[in-house]
Scaffold this motif. Sequence first.
Motif, PDB file in Angstrom:
ATOM      1  N   ALA A 100       0.862  -1.186   0.000  1.00 61.11           N
ATOM      2  CA  ALA A 100       0.000   0.000   0.000  1.00 61.11           C
ATOM      3  C   ALA A 100       0.890   1.224   0.000  1.00 61.11           C
ATOM      4  O   ALA A 100       1.816   1.327   0.795  1.00 61.11           O
ATOM      5  N   ILE A 101       0.614   2.155  -0.916  1.00 58.66           N
ATOM      6  CA  ILE A 101       1.413   3.374  -0.974  1.00 58.66           C
ATOM      7  C   ILE A 101       0.526   4.582  -0.726  1.00 58.66           C
ATOM      8  O   ILE A 101      -0.658   4.589  -1.042  1.00 58.66           O
ATOM      9  N   HIS A 102       1.122   5.586  -0.141  1.00 58.70           N
ATOM     10  CA  HIS A 102       0.451   6.869   0.090  1.00 58.70           C
ATOM     11  C   HIS A 102       1.142   7.929  -0.743  1.00 58.70           C
ATOM     12  O   HIS A 102       2.356   7.873  -0.972  1.00 58.70           O
ATOM     13  N   TYR A 103       0.368   8.888  -1.226  1.00 57.28           N
ATOM     14  CA  TYR A 103       0.945  10.068  -1.866  1.00 57.28           C
ATOM     15  C   TYR A 103       0.137  11.280  -1.443  1.00 57.28           C
ATOM     16  O   TYR A 103      -1.031  11.171  -1.070  1.00 57.28           O
ATOM     17  N   ASN A 104       0.775  12.463  -1.497  1.00 59.08           N
ATOM     18  CA  ASN A 104       0.166  13.653  -0.924  1.00 59.08           C
ATOM     19  C   ASN A 104      -0.640  14.472  -1.920  1.00 59.08           C
ATOM     20  O   ASN A 104      -1.807  14.755  -1.694  1.00 59.08           O
ATOM     21  N   SER A 105      -0.027  14.856  -3.016  1.00 63.48           N
ATOM     22  CA  SER A 105      -0.636  15.864  -3.892  1.00 63.48           C
ATOM     23  C   SER A 105      -1.129  15.268  -5.199  1.00 63.48           C
ATOM     24  O   SER A 105      -0.694  14.192  -5.627  1.00 63.48           O
ATOM     25  N   ASP A 106      -2.019  16.010  -5.861  1.00 60.51           N
ATOM     26  CA  ASP A 106      -2.530  15.583  -7.163  1.00 60.51           C
ATOM     27  C   ASP A 106      -1.401  15.398  -8.170  1.00 60.51           C
ATOM     28  O   ASP A 106      -1.489  14.545  -9.056  1.00 60.51           O
ATOM     29  N   SER A 107      -0.337  16.188  -8.037  1.00 64.84           N
ATOM     30  CA  SER A 107       0.768  16.114  -8.985  1.00 64.84           C
ATOM     31  C   SER A 107       1.502  14.769  -8.935  1.00 64.84           C
ATOM     32  O   SER A 107       2.215  14.415  -9.871  1.00 64.84           O
ATOM     33  N   ALA A 108       1.328  14.024  -7.844  1.00 60.32           N
ATOM     34  CA  ALA A 108       1.993  12.725  -7.700  1.00 60.32           C
ATOM     35  C   ALA A 108       1.110  11.561  -8.148  1.00 60.32           C
ATOM     36  O   ALA A 108       1.544  10.412  -8.101  1.00 60.32           O
ATOM     37  N   LYS A 109      -0.104  11.843  -8.613  1.00 61.18           N
ATOM     38  CA  LYS A 109      -1.032  10.750  -8.945  1.00 61.18           C
ATOM     39  C   LYS A 109      -0.512   9.892 -10.095  1.00 61.18           C
ATOM     40  O   LYS A 109      -0.629   8.664 -10.062  1.00 61.18           O
ATOM     41  N   VAL A 110       0.041  10.531 -11.127  1.00 60.63           N
ATOM     42  CA  VAL A 110       0.559   9.758 -12.257  1.00 60.63           C
ATOM     43  C   VAL A 110       1.660   8.812 -11.786  1.00 60.63           C
ATOM     44  O   VAL A 110       1.673   7.623 -12.133  1.00 60.63           O
ATOM     45  N   ALA A 111       2.581   9.317 -10.956  1.00 61.63           N
ATOM     46  CA  ALA A 111       3.652   8.469 -10.428  1.00 61.63           C
ATOM     47  C   ALA A 111       3.077   7.356  -9.560  1.00 61.63           C
ATOM     48  O   ALA A 111       3.557   6.219  -9.604  1.00 61.63           O
ATOM     49  N   ALA A 112       2.050   7.677  -8.760  1.00 61.08           N
ATOM     50  CA  ALA A 112       1.420   6.653  -7.917  1.00 61.08           C
ATOM     51  C   ALA A 112       0.800   5.560  -8.770  1.00 61.08           C
ATOM     52  O   ALA A 112       0.938   4.364  -8.467  1.00 61.08           O
ATOM     53  N   ASP A 113       0.115   5.949  -9.833  1.00 58.71           N
ATOM     54  CA  ASP A 113      -0.503   4.954 -10.728  1.00 58.71           C
ATOM     55  C   ASP A 113       0.559   4.067 -11.377  1.00 58.71           C
ATOM     56  O   ASP A 113       0.378   2.847 -11.503  1.00 58.71           O
ATOM     57  N   GLU A 114       1.679   4.670 -11.770  1.00 57.47           N
ATOM     58  CA  GLU A 114       2.768   3.891 -12.366  1.00 57.47           C
ATOM     59  C   GLU A 114       3.370   2.926 -11.356  1.00 57.47           C
ATOM     60  O   GLU A 114       3.706   1.779 -11.702  1.00 57.47           O
ATOM     61  N   THR A 115       3.512   3.375 -10.122  1.00 57.42           N
ATOM     62  CA  THR A 115       4.069   2.506  -9.081  1.00 57.42           C
ATOM     63  C   THR A 115       3.125   1.358  -8.771  1.00 57.42           C
ATOM     64  O   THR A 115       3.560   0.207  -8.611  1.00 57.42           O
ATOM     65  N   VAL A 116       1.833   1.645  -8.689  1.00 55.24           N
ATOM     66  CA  VAL A 116       0.846   0.582  -8.469  1.00 55.24           C
ATOM     67  C   VAL A 116       0.925  -0.458  -9.587  1.00 55.24           C
ATOM     68  O   VAL A 116       0.913  -1.670  -9.339  1.00 55.24           O
ATOM     69  N   ALA A 117       1.030   0.011 -10.822  1.00 60.25           N
ATOM     70  CA  ALA A 117       1.129  -0.912 -11.951  1.00 60.25           C
ATOM     71  C   ALA A 117       2.386  -1.765 -11.861  1.00 60.25           C
ATOM     72  O   ALA A 117       2.350  -2.980 -12.144  1.00 60.25           O
ATOM     73  N   ALA A 118       3.502  -1.161 -11.450  1.00 60.83           N
ATOM     74  CA  ALA A 118       4.753  -1.914 -11.327  1.00 60.83           C
ATOM     75  C   ALA A 118       4.667  -2.953 -10.214  1.00 60.83           C
ATOM     76  O   ALA A 118       5.186  -4.068 -10.352  1.00 60.83           O
ATOM     77  N   ILE A 119       4.015  -2.600  -9.116  1.00 65.13           N
ATOM     78  CA  ILE A 119       3.841  -3.555  -8.015  1.00 65.13           C
ATOM     79  C   ILE A 119       3.027  -4.757  -8.482  1.00 65.13           C
ATOM     80  O   ILE A 119       3.384  -5.914  -8.232  1.00 65.13           O
ATOM     81  N   LYS A 120       1.939  -4.484  -9.175  1.00 60.16           N
ATOM     82  CA  LYS A 120       1.090  -5.568  -9.663  1.00 60.16           C
ATOM     83  C   LYS A 120       1.827  -6.430 -10.681  1.00 60.16           C
ATOM     84  O   LYS A 120       1.685  -7.664 -10.694  1.00 60.16           O
ATOM     85  N   ALA A 121       2.633  -5.783 -11.534  1.00 57.96           N
ATOM     86  CA  ALA A 121       3.397  -6.535 -12.529  1.00 57.96           C
ATOM     87  C   ALA A 121       4.393  -7.484 -11.878  1.00 57.96           C
ATOM     88  O   ALA A 121       4.736  -8.529 -12.457  1.00 57.96           O
ATOM     89  N   ALA A 122       4.846  -7.123 -10.673  1.00 56.59           N
ATOM     90  CA  ALA A 122       5.781  -7.984  -9.933  1.00 56.59           C
ATOM     91  C   ALA A 122       5.067  -9.094  -9.170  1.00 56.59           C
ATOM     92  O   ALA A 122       5.726  -9.910  -8.516  1.00 56.59           O
ATOM     93  N   GLY A 123       3.735  -9.081  -9.204  1.00 54.23           N
ATOM     94  CA  GLY A 123       2.976 -10.173  -8.608  1.00 54.23           C
ATOM     95  C   GLY A 123       2.357  -9.899  -7.259  1.00 54.23           C
ATOM     96  O   GLY A 123       1.813 -10.810  -6.625  1.00 54.23           O
ATOM     97  N   ALA A 124       2.405  -8.656  -6.795  1.00 54.25           N
ATOM     98  CA  ALA A 124       1.828  -8.319  -5.490  1.00 54.25           C
ATOM     99  C   ALA A 124       0.543  -7.522  -5.663  1.00 54.25           C
ATOM    100  O   ALA A 124       0.309  -6.897  -6.704  1.00 54.25           O
TER     101      ALA A 124
END
Length: 257
Positions: free
Chosen positions: A37-61
Amino acid sequence: MSRNSIEGKVVLITGGAKNLGGLLAREFAKAGAKAVAIHYNSDSAKVAADETVAAIKAAGAEAVAFQGDLTSAAAMEKLFDDTVAAVGRPDIAINTIGMVIKKPIAEVTEAEFDHSSAVNVKTAFFFLKEAGKHVNDNGKIVTIVTSLLGAFTPFYAAYEGLKAPVEHFTRAASKEFGERGISVTAIGPGPMDTPFFYPAEGEDAVAYHKTAAALSPFTKTGLTHIEDIAPWVLFMVSDGWWMTGQTILVNGGYTTK
């Protein structure tokens, strides 16, 4: 699940969308974490958060992201509650949140001090409070601080001075949570080559920091890199669990305590 293994564990990372937090999220997934589970603060970080979520899922978690300003106790409690509801109680909790003010003491305004205190002190305290309530027995808790805690330097009083309390929080939490097998540590990187570093520093200061560490000549930029810190975090929440209540400066010989 083994005390010393990351495999099958649930991980929560504040500031986990990008920079060090984003790298840690990916590394935990690669190491076999069940969910991150990841947290992010601002709207400007949403794209990075979405990319990180995708990378986590791609790794099998499993992966989930939550947005919020964590400078209130209620917001921190909600983050932990939402994490538990989404992926289960965390076994590992990592706090990477911080902000830098670099100014002479005479120039720091009350508003700047209060905001820095909220981000660097209040957030860290209530992170530890909620981690103590929500992390499973034999869990691991790490807060990212700064190697400036070992420095004798001007201009950072409103930064290093407001990171210093985290050392005391860490010691107290290690004693209070230790009876449940939970280790609590703080890791202080040297100046890191991330977008977090450069806005606070002038050209002369950047040039100095790039040569200040004993191992500076052996890095790409002379600075600490997120790839230098991530292995230490993963170690402290696995085989390094016996180290608790300590602040560890990981900086290539930039400074020491």
